[in-house]
Design an enzyme around this catalytic site. Structure first.
Site, PDB file in Angstrom:
ATOM      1  CG  ASP A  29     -19.428  24.042  47.271  1.00  0.00           C
ATOM      2  OD1 ASP A  29     -18.684  23.436  48.063  1.00  0.00           O
ATOM      3  OD2 ASP A  29     -19.137  24.262  46.078  1.00  0.00           O
ATOM      4  CD  GLU A  77     -14.826  18.541  56.461  1.00  0.00           C
ATOM      5  OE1 GLU A  77     -14.497  17.395  56.807  1.00  0.00           O
ATOM      6  OE2 GLU A  77     -14.461  19.053  55.386  1.00  0.00           O
TER       7      GLU A  77
END
Length: 201
Positions: A94, A120
């Site tokens: 994260d 992502e």
């Protein structure tokens, strides 16, 4: 504050006075603002979410089509990001996404529409930009990311990215979804050729 004024009347309907109610609605307003913010931004990175990107992107796409201005799009994917999560854990993963986002915001213009497309994967819509210039921007981003390892939780995490570039065609049948699809196909081409590279449609 929410202010409400109500008349006080006698039984014969003659007005005797008024009541004024003043209510502090600060928390309600703040909550509404937070909900509005959540509706348009990705909670982890703070940039636009996919839904809001599509809304803003459609408006920009329509404008550039009507005015016959150039418009390009970058589809970006962080290479082997699952390995980052597997090796360092999701907390580090994260942080990598947040660091990448902050870094990229410094490399693009305020007029560009930047969003997290999913996981992502990120997307950038570049108004007034030809494909050749979009490729240069993408390459600058790629090099910057490759040369900027991320320090997090005592680890130094190195990441790279692959990107696909597409330009809007001056064709009335073209759509934002078509432009995204073209950039996505170019992105898959970049992955197939070994990743950490830029390909164009």
């Amino acid at each position: 504050f929410d202010i409400r004024i109500s008349p006080i009347k006698h039984k014969n309907n003659r007005q005797l006075g008024r009541t004024i109610t003043i209510r502090d609605i600060t928390e309600t307003v703040q909550l509404r603002q937070e909900i509005e913010q959540l509706a348009v931004t990705d909670p982890l990175t703070g940039i636009y979410n996919r839904r809001h990107f599509m809304k803003q992107g459609e408006q920009l796409f329509t404008h550039t089509t009507r005015c016959k201005h150039s418009l390009s799009l970058l589809m970006i994917d962080l290479d082997y990001f699952k390995r980052v999560n597997d090796q360092y854990g999701h907390i580090v993963g994260d942080e990598v996404l947040k660091h990448f986002t902050r870094n990229l915001q410094n490399l693009i213009r305020s007029v560009d529409i930047f969003a997290r497309y999913g996981g992502e994967e990120f997307i950038i819509l570049l108004p007034e930009t030809k494909k050749l210039d979009a490729c240069r921007i993408a390459e600058r981003i790629r090099k910057n990311v490759e040369m900027s390892p991320i320090q997090c939780e005592g680890f130094q995490v190195k990441i790279t990215l692959s990107a696909g570039v597409a330009e809007r065609v001056n064709d009335e049948q073209s759509t934002l979804s078509g432009l995204i699809n073209s950039a996505d196909n170019a992105l898959y081409k970049a992955k197939a050729k070994g990743r950490n590279r830029i390909e164009q449609s």
